[in-house]
Design a protein around this motif. Structure first.
Motif, PDB file in Angstrom:
ATOM      1  N   LYS B  43       0.883  -1.180   0.000  1.00 21.44           N
ATOM      2  CA  LYS B  43       0.000   0.000   0.000  1.00 21.44           C
ATOM      3  C   LYS B  43       0.912   1.219   0.000  1.00 21.44           C
ATOM      4  CE  LYS B  43      -3.399  -2.224   3.003  1.00 21.44           C
ATOM      5  NZ  LYS B  43      -3.932  -2.245   4.397  1.00 21.44           N
ATOM      6  N   ILE B  44       0.532   2.256  -0.781  1.00 15.80           N
ATOM      7  CA  ILE B  44       1.410   3.414  -0.908  1.00 15.80           C
ATOM      8  C   ILE B  44       1.422   4.220   0.385  1.00 15.80           C
ATOM      9  CG2 ILE B  44       1.985   5.458  -2.272  1.00 15.80           C
ATOM     10  CD1 ILE B  44       2.092   2.758  -3.818  1.00 15.80           C
ATOM     11  N   HIS B  45       2.611   4.460   0.880  1.00 12.57           N
ATOM     12  CA  HIS B  45       2.830   5.283   2.069  1.00 12.57           C
ATOM     13  C   HIS B  45       3.690   6.483   1.684  1.00 12.57           C
ATOM     14  CE1 HIS B  45       1.555   1.636   4.134  1.00 12.57           C
ATOM     15  NE2 HIS B  45       1.526   2.293   5.274  1.00 12.57           N
ATOM     16  N   PHE B  46       3.389   7.616   2.303  1.00  6.48           N
ATOM     17  CA  PHE B  46       4.197   8.818   2.123  1.00  6.48           C
ATOM     18  C   PHE B  46       4.627   9.327   3.483  1.00  6.48           C
ATOM     19  CE2 PHE B  46       1.049   8.949  -1.389  1.00  6.48           C
ATOM     20  CZ  PHE B  46       1.922   8.856  -2.446  1.00  6.48           C
ATOM     21  N   TYR B  47       5.423  10.415   3.440  1.00  6.80           N
ATOM     22  CA  TYR B  47       5.692  11.170   4.658  1.00  6.80           C
ATOM     23  C   TYR B  47       4.862  12.441   4.545  1.00  6.80           C
ATOM     24  CZ  TYR B  47       7.946  14.048   8.158  1.00  6.80           C
ATOM     25  OH  TYR B  47       8.174  14.860   9.241  1.00  6.80           O
ATOM     26  N   SER B  48       3.970  12.654   5.494  1.00  5.97           N
ATOM     27  CA  SER B  48       3.152  13.865   5.479  1.00  5.97           C
ATOM     28  C   SER B  48       3.966  15.028   6.022  1.00  5.97           C
ATOM     29  CB  SER B  48       1.894  13.672   6.329  1.00  5.97           C
ATOM     30  OG  SER B  48       1.260  14.927   6.519  1.00  5.97           O
ATOM     31  N   ARG B  49       4.249  15.991   5.154  1.00  5.88           N
ATOM     32  CA  ARG B  49       5.048  17.142   5.572  1.00  5.88           C
ATOM     33  C   ARG B  49       4.262  18.054   6.511  1.00  5.88           C
ATOM     34  NH1 ARG B  49       6.860  19.508  -0.011  1.00  5.88           N
ATOM     35  NH2 ARG B  49       4.664  19.018  -0.399  1.00  5.88           N
ATOM     36  N   SER B  50       2.928  18.080   6.378  1.00  8.60           N
ATOM     37  CA  SER B  50       2.130  18.946   7.259  1.00  8.60           C
ATOM     38  C   SER B  50       1.952  18.294   8.637  1.00  8.60           C
ATOM     39  CB  SER B  50       0.761  19.223   6.631  1.00  8.60           C
ATOM     40  OG  SER B  50       0.097  18.012   6.322  1.00  8.60           O
ATOM     41  N   ARG B  51       1.743  16.989   8.652  1.00  7.18           N
ATOM     42  CA  ARG B  51       1.527  16.303   9.941  1.00  7.18           C
ATOM     43  C   ARG B  51       2.819  15.728  10.516  1.00  7.18           C
ATOM     44  NH1 ARG B  51      -2.697  12.011   8.824  1.00  7.18           N
ATOM     45  NH2 ARG B  51      -2.140  12.212   6.628  1.00  7.18           N
ATOM     46  N   LYS B  52       3.872  15.774   9.684  1.00 12.42           N
ATOM     47  CA  LYS B  52       5.196  15.291  10.105  1.00 12.42           C
ATOM     48  C   LYS B  52       5.163  13.853  10.608  1.00 12.42           C
ATOM     49  CE  LYS B  52       6.631  19.981  11.505  1.00 12.42           C
ATOM     50  NZ  LYS B  52       6.859  20.432  10.138  1.00 12.42           N
ATOM     51  N   LYS B  53       4.545  12.990   9.820  1.00 11.50           N
ATOM     52  CA  LYS B  53       4.485  11.579  10.219  1.00 11.50           C
ATOM     53  C   LYS B  53       4.210  10.683   9.020  1.00 11.50           C
ATOM     54  CE  LYS B  53       0.323  10.257  11.839  1.00 11.50           C
ATOM     55  NZ  LYS B  53      -0.850  10.073  12.697  1.00 11.50           N
ATOM     56  N   LEU B  54       4.387   9.408   9.247  1.00 11.42           N
ATOM     57  CA  LEU B  54       4.096   8.412   8.230  1.00 11.42           C
ATOM     58  C   LEU B  54       2.626   8.512   7.851  1.00 11.42           C
ATOM     59  CD1 LEU B  54       5.328   5.860   6.762  1.00 11.42           C
ATOM     60  CD2 LEU B  54       4.323   4.508   8.612  1.00 11.42           C
ATOM     61  N   TRP B  55       2.356   8.432   6.541  1.00 10.37           N
ATOM     62  CA  TRP B  55       0.992   8.636   6.048  1.00 10.37           C
ATOM     63  C   TRP B  55       0.678   7.523   5.059  1.00 10.37           C
ATOM     64  CZ3 TRP B  55       0.512  12.731   1.638  1.00 10.37           C
ATOM     65  CH2 TRP B  55      -0.754  12.695   1.070  1.00 10.37           C
ATOM     66  N   CYS B  56      -0.236   6.673   5.473  1.00  9.06           N
ATOM     67  CA  CYS B  56      -0.725   5.655   4.534  1.00  9.06           C
ATOM     68  C   CYS B  56      -1.810   6.317   3.713  1.00  9.06           C
ATOM     69  CB  CYS B  56      -1.283   4.445   5.284  1.00  9.06           C
ATOM     70  SG  CYS B  56      -2.042   3.222   4.176  1.00  9.06           S
ATOM     71  N   LYS B  57      -1.555   6.517   2.426  1.00 13.23           N
ATOM     72  CA  LYS B  57      -2.520   7.195   1.557  1.00 13.23           C
ATOM     73  C   LYS B  57      -3.858   6.455   1.606  1.00 13.23           C
ATOM     74  CE  LYS B  57      -4.398   9.586  -1.685  1.00 13.23           C
ATOM     75  NZ  LYS B  57      -4.960  10.885  -1.317  1.00 13.23           N
ATOM     76  N   GLY B  58      -4.921   7.195   1.943  1.00 11.58           N
ATOM     77  CA  GLY B  58      -6.248   6.590   2.007  1.00 11.58           C
ATOM     78  C   GLY B  58      -6.637   6.132   3.395  1.00 11.58           C
ATOM     79  N   GLU B  59      -5.766   6.389   4.380  1.00  7.62           N
ATOM     80  CA  GLU B  59      -6.059   5.916   5.746  1.00  7.62           C
ATOM     81  C   GLU B  59      -7.335   6.546   6.307  1.00  7.62           C
ATOM     82  OE1 GLU B  59      -2.534   7.026   7.896  1.00  7.62           O
ATOM     83  OE2 GLU B  59      -2.963   9.173   7.757  1.00  7.62           O
ATOM     84  N   THR B  60      -7.645   7.766   5.846  1.00  5.62           N
ATOM     85  CA  THR B  60      -8.845   8.453   6.344  1.00  5.62           C
ATOM     86  C   THR B  60     -10.036   8.223   5.419  1.00  5.62           C
ATOM     87  OG1 THR B  60      -7.373  10.181   7.174  1.00  5.62           O
ATOM     88  CG2 THR B  60      -9.716  10.671   7.187  1.00  5.62           C
ATOM     89  N   SER B  61      -9.814   8.396   4.127  1.00  8.80           N
ATOM     90  CA  SER B  61     -10.913   8.302   3.159  1.00  8.80           C
ATOM     91  C   SER B  61     -11.238   6.857   2.789  1.00  8.80           C
ATOM     92  CB  SER B  61     -10.537   9.068   1.884  1.00  8.80           C
ATOM     93  OG  SER B  61      -9.434   8.439   1.255  1.00  8.80           O
ATOM     94  N   GLY B  62     -10.304   5.968   3.022  1.00  2.39           N
ATOM     95  CA  GLY B  62     -10.491   4.578   2.573  1.00  2.39           C
ATOM     96  C   GLY B  62      -9.974   4.365   1.165  1.00  2.39           C
TER      97      GLY B  62
END
Lengths: 139, 139
Positions: B43-62
Motif C-alpha cells: 500500500k502506498i505510504h508517504f511522509y506527510s510534511r504537514s503532519r510530520k508523520k508516516l501517512w498511509c494514503k487513504g487511511e482516512t478516506s479509505g
C-alpha cells in the motif's frame, strides 16, 4: 489568477508525460523563469540544479519536448506537462523514459534499451555547440 | 543493491500513476520509512510534511493505493509507483486526480467533477477514527 507554490529553493517539481501514450518520461524542477519560458516558447524548460541555470530540455541532444497541455495539482505545488517528445527519448541515457529501472525483489531491473548512444549524441553536440553535456552514467 | 537519493530533508518525490489508464494521480514525498512501508505492505505510504508523520494514503478516506509496480529514475532521486486506486479518487478534494486544474490563457480551468464530497468523507472518518483530515479547499 493563481500563484504557484515554489519550495524554499524557489523550485517546483514538474512531471513530464507523453501526451499520447501517457508514459511518464521524467521529473525535473522549474523555477519561475523556466515556468514562464515553457509557456512562452511551448518548449519545456527547467532549472538545472547542477548547472544552476535555465535549461531548455533537449538543447544539447535535440530531443526537445513540445508542450501540449499543462496542469497544476490541488496544492499548486506540482506541475504536470503533457508533451510531444521529439526524437522519442527523454532520458540522457538514451532511454525513452528516465523510469527504466523497475524494482523487483530488492533489486533494480533495467527495462528496455536505449534509443540512442548518449556518448555519441552528447559528445558531438557539445563540441559543436559548446554546451556542457550532462554526466553520462553507464546503463 | 541501490541507494535512493533523498534530498536534504530526507525525502524523495513519488509520482503516482494509475497502472491501467496511465493517468497521473498525484505527487507526494516519501522518506525511507514510507518507502519501506510501501514495499512491505503493498500500500502506498508517504511522509506527510504537514503532519510530520508516516501517512498511509487513504487511511482516512479509505481510498488506498495498491502497489502494482515501482520504478526509479536514472538519477535514483524520483520514484514512480503504478497503482490501483481504490474508490476511484486520489485527491482529497474528491477529484480522481490532483491534476484537475488545466492552464489556459493565464488562468486555471477545473476539469471534471469530484467523485465524492470531501466534507462528508473526511468529517465522518475523522470523528470515527480520530485522524486529522487534510485541509479541504474549495473546488
Amino acid at each position: 489568477m493563481f500563484k504557484l507554490k515554489f519550495n524554499s529553493q524557489g523550485l517546483i517539481p514538474a512531471i513530464v508525460q507523453d501526451h499520447k501514450s501517457g508514459e511518464v518520461l521524467m521529473l525535473a524542477y522549474m523555477n519561475e523563469e523556466s515556468f514562464n519560458a515553457t509557456l512562452k516558447t511551448k518548449k519545456i524548460h527547467f532549472y538545472s540544479r547542477s548547472r544552476k541555470k535555465l535549461w531548455c530540455k533537449g538543447e544539447t541532444s535535440g530531443n526537445i519536448q513540445k508542450l501540449k497541455e499543462l496542469y497544476l495539482d490541488c496544492d499548486l505545488d506540482t506541475v504536470l506537462v503533457k508533451v510531444e517528445q521529439v526524437g522519442g527519448a527523454a532520458c540522457h541515457t538514451g532511454h525513452r523514459s528516465c523510469f527504466y529501472s523497475k524494482y523487483k525483489g530488492g533489486k533494480l531491473k533495467i527495462c528496455g534499451k536505449p534509443l540512442f548512444n548518449p556518448n555519441k549524441v552528447y559528445k558531438a553536440k557539445s563540441k559543436k555547440n559548446d554546451v556542457q553535456s550532462h554526466k553520462i552514467k553507464p546503463v
